[in-house]
Scaffold this active site. Structure first.
Site, PDB file in Angstrom:
ATOM      1  N   SER A  81       0.830  -1.203   0.000  1.00  0.00           N
ATOM      2  CA  SER A  81       0.000   0.000   0.000  1.00  0.00           C
ATOM      3  C   SER A  81       0.865   1.253   0.000  1.00  0.00           C
ATOM      4  O   SER A  81       2.068   1.204   0.219  1.00  0.00           O
ATOM      5  CB  SER A  81      -0.886   0.008   1.241  1.00  0.00           C
ATOM      6  OG  SER A  81      -0.092   0.308   2.375  1.00  0.00           O
ATOM      7  N   LYS A  82       0.186   2.367  -0.228  1.00  0.00           N
ATOM      8  CA  LYS A  82       0.888   3.645  -0.248  1.00  0.00           C
ATOM      9  C   LYS A  82       1.557   3.908   1.107  1.00  0.00           C
ATOM     10  O   LYS A  82       2.648   4.448   1.181  1.00  0.00           O
ATOM     11  CB  LYS A  82      -0.116   4.752  -0.561  1.00  0.00           C
ATOM     12  CG  LYS A  82       0.493   6.130  -0.546  1.00  0.00           C
ATOM     13  CD  LYS A  82      -0.469   7.170  -1.034  1.00  0.00           C
ATOM     14  CE  LYS A  82      -0.448   8.423  -0.174  1.00  0.00           C
ATOM     15  NZ  LYS A  82       0.851   8.885   0.259  1.00  0.00           N
ATOM     16  N   ARG A  83       0.872   3.466   2.154  1.00  0.00           N
ATOM     17  CA  ARG A  83       1.443   3.663   3.499  1.00  0.00           C
ATOM     18  C   ARG A  83       2.797   2.956   3.656  1.00  0.00           C
ATOM     19  O   ARG A  83       3.708   3.484   4.255  1.00  0.00           O
ATOM     20  CB  ARG A  83       0.468   3.195   4.582  1.00  0.00           C
ATOM     21  CG  ARG A  83      -0.088   4.358   5.381  1.00  0.00           C
ATOM     22  CD  ARG A  83      -1.216   3.922   6.288  1.00  0.00           C
ATOM     23  NE  ARG A  83      -2.380   3.508   5.510  1.00  0.00           N
ATOM     24  CZ  ARG A  83      -2.958   2.305   5.613  1.00  0.00           C
ATOM     25  NH1 ARG A  83      -2.484   1.403   6.444  1.00  0.00           N
ATOM     26  NH2 ARG A  83      -4.014   2.013   4.883  1.00  0.00           N
ATOM     27  N   GLY A 141       4.923   2.406   1.296  1.00  0.00           N
ATOM     28  CA  GLY A 141       5.891   3.205   0.543  1.00  0.00           C
ATOM     29  C   GLY A 141       6.351   4.402   1.357  1.00  0.00           C
ATOM     30  O   GLY A 141       7.544   4.687   1.462  1.00  0.00           O
ATOM     31  N   ASP A 142       5.379   5.083   1.974  1.00  0.00           N
ATOM     32  CA  ASP A 142       5.723   6.276   2.764  1.00  0.00           C
ATOM     33  C   ASP A 142       6.617   5.889   3.942  1.00  0.00           C
ATOM     34  O   ASP A 142       7.586   6.573   4.261  1.00  0.00           O
ATOM     35  CB  ASP A 142       4.446   6.941   3.302  1.00  0.00           C
ATOM     36  CG  ASP A 142       3.621   7.556   2.168  1.00  0.00           C
ATOM     37  OD1 ASP A 142       4.181   7.720   1.067  1.00  0.00           O
ATOM     38  OD2 ASP A 142       2.428   7.843   2.381  1.00  0.00           O
TER      39      ASP A 142
END
Ligand code: GLU
Length: 512
Positions: free
Chosen positions: A263-265, A267-268
Site C-alpha cells: 500500500s501507499k502507506r 511506501g511512505d
C-alpha cells in the site's frame, strides 16, 4: 504472428493515481497481446460517478506513455469498438439490464435506503450480517415478491429502483482460471448484486461484462482482488447466453515483509513510491512520490515490475520490452503473491544506468551541472561519467560521484586529513608536484608509471603517498582511479590543485 482473436484489455477506474500493481496488470496484458499478435485495449471504467477524481484519467495515460506501454484501442486513439469510456456508453447498458429482467435472470428492487438500513440494523442486533441473497429477497420489496400490478404502479409513479441479479439458490459454479486452474463456489454464499442503479448507470459488474463481450475480449487478465466477482461474471455470461472469455487473476504485490497487499502507506513508511509518477491529490494537495520523479528509468521500472510475479523459467533477470514480449507466457505467472523489494528495484536501475552510453547519461546530467552553476564540456562530462557510473544507482548520484572533476576542492575532509595528512606529506607532495610538472605526456599510464617509479626509488609508502595525493586532488578519499582523474582534469588543473592543497593543509606539525 497475428492472431485477430486475441483481444485483452486494461480497464482502470479513474479514482486516483494508478498503483504499480495496476501498471503490472496492464503490462502483462500488453505483453500477452504482443506475444500472440493480438490487440490490447485501454477502457476507462468511470460509471461510479461518486468516485470520480479529476486528473486521474490523464495521469493514467501519461504514466503509460512514460513507461512505454501502448494500446491499440483507447479513448485517445479510438478504434472499431468505441467509445472506450463507459460514461460515454451509458445508453448501451440499459437494454442489457432489461434483457436480464425479461429472461428472469434479474429483478427490480424497490427497497429504499432507509428500509435496507432498518433490516441491516435488525440483523446486527442479533449479531448477524445481512446480505441481499436468495433467502432474504423473499422478504423484501422487489418484483419477485410484489404483485405485477404493484410493480407497474411503482414504475408508473417513477419510484426509484435498482436491478439486481437473481442468483440461483443452490448451484455450484465452476470456473476456470488460467493461473489458479479450477475454482468452485456455491451460490449459497453469494448475494444478489446490483447490476443497474437508480441513477440510470450500470454498476461495474454489468458494464464490465457487457463491454468485455461487445469488445470481443478473449482473455481477462486482472488483479486477484476481482476473483470474488468472478462467480457473478461467469453467471452473467451464462444468463446472456454469451461465451465467456478466459480468465487469469494475478496474485497480489505484497509488502516487503510479505504481510499483505503493498500500500501507499508502506511506501511512505519505507521510503519508496507505489505510483509510477508523482501524484498530487486534488482535494488535499498531498503529494505522493513516483518512480519517474525518484529517478528510475522507465525500462528499469518495467523490467522490475515484470519480474514481480512472472519468471522466465531460468535465472535471467534483465529484459527489455521486446525481450519480455518474446519470453512472456501466462503459464509462468506465479500462484502466490510477490514481495516488493526496494533493493532489487534499485539494482535494476543501476543495471540500466550502466548500460546507457556515457554520452546519453552526460546529457541527463548537464541540467544538474547547470543548476549547480558549474561549467562543463559535454565530452568531458561523458568521460567522467564513464569513470564513475559503476558506483551510481540514479543520475542524481552520478553528480555526487563526479562533481570533483569539475569543481576544485574547497574544503578537505577533516577526518581524512587527520588520518592521512602526515608529517612527511607536505614534502612528498611538493616533490610529486615537481615531478608531474616535468611530464610531457599526461596520460593516465604515464603519470601512473612515473609516480610509482618515484615512490619506489624514494622508498616511500605507496598507501601514504596515494592517500595524500587523492586528498589534495579530490578533497576526500573517494573517487575512481586517481590517475584517470588527473588525466581528465589535465596537467594544469592537477598542478593547481596540488598547489592549492599544499597551501591549505600546510606542513603537519609533528606532535612531540
Ligand atoms: N474497473 C476495474 C478496476 O478498476 C476493472 C477490473 C477488471 O479488470 O475487470 O480495476
Amino acid at each position: 504472428m497475428s492472431n485477430n482473436n486475441i483481444r485483452v484489455r486494461f480497464a482502470p477506474s479513474p479514482t486516483g493515481p494508478l498503483h504499480i500493481g495496476g501498471v503490472r496488470t496492464a503490462l502483462y496484458n500488453y505483453l500477452f497481446a504482443r506475444k500472440n499478435g493480438g490487440k490490447c485495449i485501454l477502457r476507462v471504467e468511470d460509471t461510479d460517478q461518486t468516485r470520480f477524481v479529476p486528473g486521474a484519467e490523464a495521469y493514467i495515460q501519461e504514466s503509460f506513455e512514460w513507461c512505454g506501454i501502448t494500446f491499440d484501442e483507447s479513448v485517445s486513439k479510438g478504434g472499431p469498438f468505441g467509445p472506450y469510456k463507459q460514461s460515454e456508453r451509458k445508453d448501451i447498458y440499459k437494454q442489457y439490464a432489461d434483457q436480464l429482467f425479461a429472461s428472469g435472470h434479474a429483478y427490480l428492487a424497490f427497497d429504499t435506503p432507509e428500509e435496507l438500513t432498518a433490516v441491516r440494523q435488525a440483523f446486527e442486533a442479533e449479531k448477524k450480517t445481512f446480505t441481499y441473497n436468495a433467502e432474504e429477497r423473499k422478504k423484501l420489496r422487489n418484483s419477485l415478491t410484489l404483485a405485477e400490478s404493484e410493480v407497474k404502479e411503482l414504475l408508473n409513479n417513477n419510484t426509484p429502483f435498482v436491478v439486481r441479479f437473481k442468483m440461483p439458490e443452490d448451484e455450484t459454479i465452476v470456473m476456470n482460471d488460467l493461473i489458479r486452474d479450477r475454482v468452485e463456489v456455491s451460490t449459497k454464499v453469494l448475494d444478489d448484486k446490483i447490476l443497474f442503479k437508480s441513477d440510470g448507470m450500470p454498476t461495474y459488474h454489468l458494464a464490465n461484462v457487457v463491454d468485455d463481450h461487445l469488445m470481443e475480449i478473449s482473455h481477462v487478465i486482472r488483479g486477484e482482488e476481482w476473483l470474488p466477482s468472478l462467480p457473478l461474471h461467469v453467471m452473467l455470461y451464462k444468463a446472456f447466453g454469451w461465451q465467456s472469455p478466459e480468465f487469469a487473476h494475478l496474485p497480489l504485490l505484497l509488502k516487503p515483509d510479505g504481510n499483505g497487499k503493498l500500500s501507499k502507506r508502506d511506501g511512505d513508511r519505507l521510503g519508496f513510491p507505489v505510483f509510477p509518477q508523482q501524484w498530487t491529490d486534488p482535494k488535499t494537495s498531498e503529494v505522493s512520490r513516483g518512480y519517474r520523479e525518484d529517478g528510475y528509468f522507465p525500462d528499469a521500472f518495467i523490467n522490475m515490475l515484470a519480474l514481480l510475479g512472472w519468471n522466465p523459467g531460468d535465472d535471467r533477470e534483465l529484459f527489455n520490452m521486446e525481450e519480455l514480449t518474446e519470453a512472456f507466457s501466462i503459464e509462468r505467472i506465479g500462484k502466490s503473491g510477490s514481495k516488493f523489494d526496494l533493493e532489487k528495484a534499485k539494482w535494476f536501475n543501476h543495471q540500466y544506468l550502466i548500460k546507457r552510453s556515457n554520452e546519453s547519461l552526460a546529457e541527463l546530467l548537464l541540467p544538474i551541472a547547470v543548476e549547480k552553476g558549474v561549467l562543463v564540456e559535454p565530452e568531458q562530462l561523458a568521460e567522467a561519467v564513464g569513470l564513475v557510473k559503476e558506483r551510481a544507482t540514479f543520475v542524481t548520484d552520478l553528480w555526487d560521484q563526479l562533481d570533483f572533476f569539475f569543481v576544485r576542492p574547497e574544503s578537505f575532509d577533516a577526518k581524512a586529513v587527520k588520518k592521512r595528512w602526515k608529517a612527511a606529506s607536505y614534502d612528498q607532495m611538493t616533490e610529486l608536484k615537481n615531478l608531474l610538472a616535468d611530464l610531457d605526456d599526461f596520460s593516465a599510464e604515464q603519470t601512473e608509471s612515473a609516480t610509482k617509479a618515484w615512490i619506489e626509488e624514494q622508498e616511500y609508502g605507496m598507501g601514504a603517498v596515494m592517500n595524500a595525493f587523492r586528498l589534495l586532488i579530490v578533497g576526500a578519499l573517494k573517487g575512481p582511479h586517481l590517475f584517470d582523474i588527473i588525466a581528465l582534469i589535465g596537467q594544469e588543473e592537477t598542478l593547481e590543485r596540488l598547489d592549492n592543497g599544499l597551501h591549505e593543509l600546510g606542513r603537519k606539525e609533528v606532535q612531540k
